[in-house]
Design a protein around this motif. Sequence first.
Motif, mmCIF file in Angstrom:
data_model
loop_
_atom_site.group_PDB
_atom_site.id
_atom_site.type_symbol
_atom_site.label_atom_id
_atom_site.label_comp_id
_atom_site.label_asym_id
_atom_site.label_seq_id
_atom_site.Cartn_x
_atom_site.Cartn_y
_atom_site.Cartn_z
ATOM 1 N N LEU A 100 0.856 -1.180 0.000
ATOM 2 C CA LEU A 100 0.000 0.000 0.000
ATOM 3 C C LEU A 100 0.894 1.232 0.000
ATOM 4 N N VAL A 101 0.685 2.105 -0.958
ATOM 5 C CA VAL A 101 1.479 3.340 -1.057
ATOM 6 C C VAL A 101 0.561 4.519 -0.777
ATOM 7 N N PRO A 102 0.681 5.148 0.392
ATOM 8 C CA PRO A 102 -0.189 6.288 0.701
ATOM 9 C C PRO A 102 0.219 7.540 -0.060
ATOM 10 N N VAL A 103 -0.774 8.340 -0.417
ATOM 11 C CA VAL A 103 -0.503 9.650 -1.001
ATOM 12 C C VAL A 103 0.059 10.537 0.104
ATOM 13 N N PRO A 104 1.207 11.178 -0.096
ATOM 14 C CA PRO A 104 1.824 11.943 0.988
ATOM 15 C C PRO A 104 1.155 13.289 1.225
ATOM 16 N N SER A 105 1.138 13.703 2.478
ATOM 17 C CA SER A 105 0.724 15.061 2.819
ATOM 18 C C SER A 105 1.926 15.988 2.667
ATOM 19 N N THR A 106 1.669 17.279 2.527
ATOM 20 C CA THR A 106 2.770 18.232 2.516
ATOM 21 C C THR A 106 3.334 18.344 3.928
ATOM 22 N N PRO A 154 6.202 4.082 2.138
ATOM 23 C CA PRO A 154 6.022 5.485 1.724
ATOM 24 C C PRO A 154 6.912 5.829 0.538
ATOM 25 N N VAL A 155 6.522 5.357 -0.630
ATOM 26 C CA VAL A 155 7.356 5.518 -1.829
ATOM 27 C C VAL A 155 7.348 6.954 -2.323
ATOM 28 N N LEU A 156 6.223 7.639 -2.216
ATOM 29 C CA LEU A 156 6.058 8.934 -2.881
ATOM 30 C C LEU A 156 6.536 10.102 -2.042
ATOM 31 N N ARG A 157 6.997 11.126 -2.737
ATOM 32 C CA ARG A 157 7.358 12.404 -2.106
ATOM 33 C C ARG A 157 6.902 13.538 -2.993
ATOM 34 N N LEU A 158 6.671 14.678 -2.375
ATOM 35 C CA LEU A 158 6.351 15.884 -3.140
ATOM 36 C C LEU A 158 7.644 16.509 -3.644
ATOM 37 N N ARG A 159 7.680 16.826 -4.920
ATOM 38 C CA ARG A 159 8.893 17.411 -5.501
ATOM 39 C C ARG A 159 8.779 18.920 -5.670
ATOM 40 N N ARG A 160 7.582 19.473 -5.470
ATOM 41 C CA ARG A 160 7.395 20.928 -5.536
ATOM 42 C C ARG A 160 6.177 21.299 -4.708
ATOM 43 N N ARG A 168 10.552 7.851 -4.436
ATOM 44 C CA ARG A 168 11.845 7.783 -3.755
ATOM 45 C C ARG A 168 12.583 6.519 -4.203
ATOM 46 N N ALA A 169 13.874 6.662 -4.424
ATOM 47 C CA ALA A 169 14.665 5.509 -4.881
ATOM 48 C C ALA A 169 14.609 4.379 -3.857
ATOM 49 N N ALA A 170 14.731 4.714 -2.573
ATOM 50 C CA ALA A 170 14.703 3.676 -1.533
ATOM 51 C C ALA A 170 13.340 2.994 -1.492
ATOM 52 N N GLY A 171 12.271 3.768 -1.674
ATOM 53 C CA GLY A 171 10.938 3.198 -1.690
ATOM 54 C C GLY A 171 10.719 2.273 -2.869
ATOM 55 N N VAL A 172 11.247 2.662 -4.027
ATOM 56 C CA VAL A 172 11.130 1.824 -5.228
ATOM 57 C C VAL A 172 11.821 0.491 -4.999
ATOM 58 N N ARG A 173 13.005 0.523 -4.381
ATOM 59 C CA ARG A 173 13.722 -0.729 -4.102
ATOM 60 C C ARG A 173 12.921 -1.608 -3.145
ATOM 61 N N ALA A 228 3.558 8.869 -11.044
ATOM 62 C CA ALA A 228 4.881 8.936 -10.431
ATOM 63 C C ALA A 228 5.424 7.544 -10.123
ATOM 64 N N LEU A 229 4.564 6.648 -9.679
ATOM 65 C CA LEU A 229 5.007 5.284 -9.374
ATOM 66 C C LEU A 229 5.399 4.545 -10.644
ATOM 67 N N ARG A 230 4.610 4.715 -11.701
ATOM 68 C CA ARG A 230 4.951 4.068 -12.970
ATOM 69 C C ARG A 230 6.258 4.620 -13.525
ATOM 70 N N ALA A 231 6.457 5.921 -13.374
ATOM 71 C CA ALA A 231 7.706 6.536 -13.837
ATOM 72 C C ALA A 231 8.906 5.988 -13.069
ATOM 73 N N GLY A 232 8.663 5.560 -11.818
ATOM 74 C CA GLY A 232 9.719 4.964 -11.016
ATOM 75 C C GLY A 232 9.931 3.484 -11.314
ATOM 76 N N GLY A 233 9.161 2.940 -12.251
ATOM 77 C CA GLY A 233 9.337 1.551 -12.649
ATOM 78 C C GLY A 233 8.497 0.557 -11.877
ATOM 79 N N LEU A 234 7.515 1.028 -11.118
ATOM 80 C CA LEU A 234 6.673 0.140 -10.330
ATOM 81 C C LEU A 234 5.383 -0.197 -11.070
ATOM 82 N N ARG A 235 4.796 -1.330 -10.732
ATOM 83 C CA ARG A 235 3.574 -1.816 -11.364
ATOM 84 C C ARG A 235 2.387 -1.463 -10.481
ATOM 85 N N VAL A 236 1.578 -0.524 -10.909
ATOM 86 C CA VAL A 236 0.403 -0.100 -10.155
ATOM 87 C C VAL A 236 -0.782 -0.963 -10.578
ATOM 88 N N THR A 237 -1.331 -1.706 -9.619
ATOM 89 C CA THR A 237 -2.432 -2.604 -9.953
ATOM 90 C C THR A 237 -3.795 -2.013 -9.615
#
Length: 252
Positions: free
Chosen positions: A111-117, A151-157, A181-186, A212-221
Motif C-alpha cells: 500500500l502506497v499512501p498519497v503523501p501530505s505536505t 512510503p514511496v512517494l514524495r512531493l517534488r514541488r 523515492r529511490a529507496a521506496g522503489v527498491r 509517479a510510481l509508474r515513472a519509477g518503474g513500479l507496477r500499479v495494480t
Amino acid sequence: MRGWWQELTGLVLPVDCAGCGAPRVVLCARCRAALAGGGAGRARPAAAPAGLPVVHAGAAYGDAVRAVVLAHKERGALPLAGPLGAALAAAVLAGGAGGRGGVGEAGGLVLVPVPSTRRQTRARGHDPARRIALAASARLRRAGVPARVVPVLRLRRRVADQAGLGARERWENLAGALAARAAGVRSAGGARIVVVDDVMTTGATLAEAARALRAGGLRVTGAAVVAAPADSFGAGPGDGFPRGRGKRRRIA
C-alpha cells in the motif's frame, strides 16, 4: 508530542461519536458499521483524469463517514484510524488483492499512501493517509493478505490547497508534483502496488500518484480509498461492471 497529547486526552475526557454526536463514545455502532466495508465497490469520477487506475472505495462519502474522516484528518482524532483502516482494507479486498495472484505472489501487496505536505503534517500533527494505511495493512494481514505500507512517494514541488478547486484545476495543480523515492522503489519492487488515500473526489491525486510510481518503474495494480462520492460508485464505460453499489463485504 501533539499526537501523544491527543491520544491521552481522548482516553481521559468524555467524547462524543465523531460520526453522529452520540454521547460518551468515540464511534457508535451505527457509524462504525458504515465503515465496516459493507458498501465497498468500484468508484470512478464522472470525468476521470488520464492515467487513473481502477479505484475501489470502502464507503460513500457523506454524513457520518465524512464527519469521521474530517475528525481524524483535521481534528487529530487518532483512534479513528482503526475504523477508517477497516473501510480502506475492505476497498483493497474489493479490488481483488485477496484473490488470485495476490496472496503468495512475489513481493506481496504494498500500500502506497498519497503523501501530505510537510506544512499539513506539522499543522495536523500526523499524516492521515499513512496512519490509515498502516491500520488497513494490519487488518489485511489478519485476513491472510501479506500487505505492508511503503512510503514511496514524495512531493517534488509546492502545491496549492486543493479545497475549492475544480477537476481541471486540481489536475493542473498536481501535474508532475509527485516523484518516487529511490529507496521506496527498491523496497516495493516486485510487489503489487495499490495507491491509497482517505477520499477520492476528482481522481487527480490518485492519477498523479500512479503516474509517479509508474515513472519509477513500479507496477500499479489499482487504487483504494476510504470513501468516494455516492454517485461515483458503479462502472465506467465498457468495464463490464453493473451500475450501482458494489458487492457488500465486511472485514473483521
